[in-house]
Design an enzyme around this catalytic site. Structure first.
Site, PDB file in Angstrom:
ATOM      1  N   GLY A  96       0.817  -1.209   0.000  1.00 42.48           N
ATOM      2  CA  GLY A  96       0.000   0.000   0.000  1.00 42.48           C
ATOM      3  C   GLY A  96       0.848   1.256   0.000  1.00 42.48           C
ATOM      4  O   GLY A  96       0.397   2.330  -0.384  1.00 42.48           O
ATOM      5  N   ARG A  97       2.081   1.108   0.465  1.00 34.47           N
ATOM      6  CA  ARG A  97       2.960   2.286   0.471  1.00 34.47           C
ATOM      7  C   ARG A  97       4.405   1.875   0.205  1.00 34.47           C
ATOM      8  O   ARG A  97       5.332   2.344   0.861  1.00 34.47           O
ATOM      9  CB  ARG A  97       2.837   3.043   1.773  1.00 34.47           C
ATOM     10  CG  ARG A  97       3.154   2.226   2.999  1.00 34.47           C
ATOM     11  CD  ARG A  97       3.595   3.159   4.067  1.00 34.47           C
ATOM     12  NE  ARG A  97       3.725   2.471   5.325  1.00 34.47           N
ATOM     13  CZ  ARG A  97       4.086   3.085   6.425  1.00 34.47           C
ATOM     14  NH1 ARG A  97       4.361   4.356   6.404  1.00 34.47           N
ATOM     15  NH2 ARG A  97       4.198   2.412   7.533  1.00 34.47           N
ATOM     16  N   LYS A 117       9.898   2.917   0.151  1.00 37.19           N
ATOM     17  CA  LYS A 117       8.802   2.851   1.126  1.00 37.19           C
ATOM     18  C   LYS A 117       8.308   4.269   1.364  1.00 37.19           C
ATOM     19  O   LYS A 117       9.090   5.140   1.741  1.00 37.19           O
ATOM     20  CB  LYS A 117       9.343   2.222   2.419  1.00 37.19           C
ATOM     21  CG  LYS A 117       8.275   1.802   3.398  1.00 37.19           C
ATOM     22  CD  LYS A 117       8.854   0.892   4.477  1.00 37.19           C
ATOM     23  CE  LYS A 117       7.850   0.641   5.576  1.00 37.19           C
ATOM     24  NZ  LYS A 117       8.387  -0.244   6.618  1.00 37.19           N
ATOM     25  N   ASP A 129      -2.604   6.848   2.354  1.00 36.74           N
ATOM     26  CA  ASP A 129      -2.072   7.859   1.434  1.00 36.74           C
ATOM     27  C   ASP A 129      -0.809   7.392   0.713  1.00 36.74           C
ATOM     28  O   ASP A 129      -0.251   8.115  -0.111  1.00 36.74           O
ATOM     29  CB  ASP A 129      -1.792   9.176   2.191  1.00 36.74           C
ATOM     30  CG  ASP A 129      -0.789   8.981   3.327  1.00 36.74           C
ATOM     31  OD1 ASP A 129      -0.286   7.853   3.499  1.00 36.74           O
ATOM     32  OD2 ASP A 129      -0.521   9.963   4.051  1.00 36.74           O
ATOM     33  N   ARG A 187       6.817 -12.933   1.126  1.00 36.15           N
ATOM     34  CA  ARG A 187       6.373 -13.117   2.508  1.00 36.15           C
ATOM     35  C   ARG A 187       5.503 -14.358   2.622  1.00 36.15           C
ATOM     36  O   ARG A 187       4.992 -14.851   1.613  1.00 36.15           O
ATOM     37  CB  ARG A 187       5.498 -11.922   2.921  1.00 36.15           C
ATOM     38  CG  ARG A 187       6.123 -10.581   2.677  1.00 36.15           C
ATOM     39  CD  ARG A 187       5.096  -9.588   2.138  1.00 36.15           C
ATOM     40  NE  ARG A 187       5.745  -8.345   1.706  1.00 36.15           N
ATOM     41  CZ  ARG A 187       5.975  -7.315   2.493  1.00 36.15           C
ATOM     42  NH1 ARG A 187       5.549  -7.356   3.732  1.00 36.15           N
ATOM     43  NH2 ARG A 187       6.599  -6.262   2.060  1.00 36.15           N
ATOM     44  N   ASP A 256       2.218 -11.274   6.918  1.00 39.27           N
ATOM     45  CA  ASP A 256       2.763 -10.463   5.817  1.00 39.27           C
ATOM     46  C   ASP A 256       4.085  -9.821   6.216  1.00 39.27           C
ATOM     47  O   ASP A 256       4.768  -9.244   5.376  1.00 39.27           O
ATOM     48  CB  ASP A 256       1.766  -9.382   5.385  1.00 39.27           C
ATOM     49  CG  ASP A 256       1.311  -8.518   6.549  1.00 39.27           C
ATOM     50  OD1 ASP A 256       0.774  -9.077   7.519  1.00 39.27           O
ATOM     51  OD2 ASP A 256       1.506  -7.292   6.508  1.00 39.27           O
ATOM     52  N   ASN A 257       4.446  -9.926   7.483  1.00 40.67           N
ATOM     53  CA  ASN A 257       5.722  -9.375   7.938  1.00 40.67           C
ATOM     54  C   ASN A 257       6.720 -10.478   8.247  1.00 40.67           C
ATOM     55  O   ASN A 257       7.628 -10.284   9.061  1.00 40.67           O
ATOM     56  CB  ASN A 257       5.504  -8.482   9.168  1.00 40.67           C
ATOM     57  CG  ASN A 257       4.744  -7.214   8.823  1.00 40.67           C
ATOM     58  OD1 ASN A 257       4.729  -6.785   7.665  1.00 40.67           O
ATOM     59  ND2 ASN A 257       4.109  -6.615   9.803  1.00 40.67           N
ATOM     60  N   ASP A 266      10.086  -5.154   8.207  1.00 37.95           N
ATOM     61  CA  ASP A 266       9.038  -4.267   8.682  1.00 37.95           C
ATOM     62  C   ASP A 266       9.234  -3.824  10.119  1.00 37.95           C
ATOM     63  O   ASP A 266       8.725  -4.428  11.056  1.00 37.95           O
ATOM     64  CB  ASP A 266       7.655  -4.893   8.482  1.00 37.95           C
ATOM     65  CG  ASP A 266       6.873  -4.054   7.493  1.00 37.95           C
ATOM     66  OD1 ASP A 266       7.185  -2.861   7.389  1.00 37.95           O
ATOM     67  OD2 ASP A 266       5.980  -4.580   6.816  1.00 37.95           O
TER      68      ASP A 266
END
Ligand code: AMP
Ligand code: MG
Length: 491
Positions: A96-97, A117, A129, A187, A256-257, A266
């Site tokens: 997402g970012r 990132k 965002d 991942r 996911d990490n 992460d």
């Protein structure tokens, strides 16, 4: 955006293999340019090891590359798709970012991901965002580089640029982009995504790709997918032992990490434990203590079981046999972890050989540490320096008999005291990134644009086993008022 501008002097040498997988696994996405990029941190030794020229990376053109305003030659930017169990609940996620620029081939023939990132929105941004605030990116830079220096597999941080644009969180914060370097960004959640939304062929293609990238010797095994699973279990068992041995709390061990490469990834609400307590939690959102220090190995095993489930269609054509094979692989984690941890603990106590009572010797020390609320790092540092009597353990009835047992135990190995001391020095960091020191470095940088505090901290953290006088100030425990420490994730 200026495409593939003359950035080749920097040493970029991309060969992008992930993009050759099915487009189920990514969405092509360019970074969104920012107003006024400024390079605030550059990891020169890392740059050099990647075949990049640090001087050129400091040029305005490269700053634009590192902020996402320009693409380096050979980049094919994309956002990766993945799913994940977050605090036990399955969710569709994805970068997402973060945007993968491509894979850099290093002078030693390694292939590493170069990822930005905080470079703006992607198709996986949901309501976010796509941006990152400066503080958390500086924090990731510091902690990941400290982990690397401690000898713990981790993604690395190549650079931080500020964007000149604020990000809107609870307050307005300066925006930044971190350049992350990783063996890969595959991942557990990537496999969960493939198993849920892909065909068996797509799942197999991802597994084959991962074998090639992280377990090339598994390619010739009778069952390469089972060999891959075993490889990941081994790497994670080794990684978790290393975390526990230095008192690292990841804070958000969602699936996911967790990487297939075995690198720590992460750095959100992570922190190093000061006072030894297995229930230590730093994350403000982990109210149940799911990811507490003492739970981390069990959570890793749980996450690996999710990986095994995702691989079931590949493990055996008979699903019952596939489940059995998966269960056997996951069951190995606990023993592997325990062996890695105990061998690390022996080294922390200066022990070269093995005796049956070693576990008890370690357990008694940890129990005493917990009872006296001892500082985890400084207790082992004091043991190394021969000053345990000066710690919070002194004055307890248990300390003297424990020291006698330990000294007797040291006496029953062939190696002499000097060799033991050397082993302990190499196994017990004198400095870790203490939370109050990290916060002070971030505050100077964020509030006053002063990076000297951060640079000095980084210099100390780069040689955690040096035991030099200049580092002593970084070994100091926080003042009472600075505890308990809380970190906030997702910013
Ligand atoms: P994390 O907890 O940092 O692993 O992030 C979990 C998920 O949230 C990932 O899919 C991230 O890409 C996404 N995410 C976190 N922050 C943002 C943001 N500001 N904008 C968009 N996505 C985000
Ligand atoms: Mg994440």
């Amino acid at each position: 955006m200026t495409q593939h501008s003359s950035t080749h002097e920097a040493g970029w040498r991309f060969d992008n293999s992930y993009i050759r997988l099915s487009d189920l696994f990514y969405a092509r996405q360019e970074p969104t340019p920012v107003r006024s990029p400024k390079l605030v941190l550059l990891n020169e030794p890392l740059a050099a090891s990647l075949g990049l020229n640090p001087e050129v990376l400091r040029s305005p053109v490269s700053t634009e590359v590192l902020a996402g305003n320009r693409l380096p030659q050979g980049a094919e930017p994309l956002a990766q798709s993945y799913a994940g169990h977050q605090f036990g609940y399955f969710t569709m996620l994805g970068d997402g970012r973060a945007i993968l620029l491509g894979e850099q081939l290093t002078p030693t023939g390694e292939r590493v991901d170069i990822q930005l990132k905080g470079p703006g929105r992607t198709p996986y941004s949901r309501t976010g965002d796509g941006r990152a605030a400066l503080g958390p990116m500086l924090r990731e830079y510091i902690i990941s580089e400290a982990m690397h220096a401690l000898g713990i597999p981790t993604t690395r941080s190549l650079a931080v640029t500020t964007t000149g644009q604020p990000v809107h969180r609870e307050t307005e914060l300066p925006g930044a982009v971190l350049t992350r370097v990783a063996a890969s960004h595959i991942r557990v959640g990537t496999f969960q995504f493939a198993a849920k939304w892909g065909s068996v062929e797509e799942l197999r293609a991802l597994a084959d790709y991962t074998v090639e990238r992280h377990d090339p010797e598994a390619a010739t095994a009778d069952n390469r997918y089972l060999a891959l699973l075993h490889g990941v279990v081994e790497r994670q068992a080794s990684l978790l032992a290393k975390w526990q041995l230095v008192g690292f709390v990841h804070g958000v061990m969602n699936t996911d990490n967790m990487t297939l490469s075995g690198e720590t990834i992460d750095y959100g609400p992570c922190a190093f434990m000061d006072t030894y307590d297995p229930m230590t939690v730093f994350s403000s959102i982990d109210r149940q203590g799911r990811y507490a220090y003492g739970n981390q190995p069990a959570i890793a095993a749980w996450n690996l079981a999710r990986l095994a489930e995702s691989l079931l269609p590949l493990l055996h054509e008979d699903q019952e046999q596939a489940v059995q094979a998966a269960e056997r692989a996951i069951a190995q984690f606990a023993g592997l972890y325990q062996r890695n941890w105990l061998s690390g603990m022996r080294a922390k106590l200066g022990l070269f050989n093995e005796e049956a009572d070693d576990q008890a010797l370690v357990d008694e020390l940890l129990a005493l540490m917990q009872k006296t609320r001892a500082d985890y790092t400084n207790t082992f540092r004091a043991l190394t320096l021969g000053t345990l009597e000066e710690t919070s353990l002194s004055g307890t009835a248990e300390l003297t008999p424990w020291l006698e047992r330990w000294r007797a135990r040291l006496g029953r190995q062939v190696e002499n005291a000097a060799a033991s001391q050397k082993l302990m020095q190499a196994s017990n960091p004198a400095v870790i990134p203490r939370n109050h020191r990290v916060e002070a470095a971030l505050e100077a940088a964020e509030q006053h644009g002063d990076y000297s505090v951060l640079e000095r901290l980084l210099a100390a953290l780069r040689q955690p086993y040096a035991y030099v006088p200049e580092q002593a100030e970084y070994a100091e425990q926080p003042e009472r008022s600075e505890r308990p420490y809380r970190t906030y994730c997702g910013t």
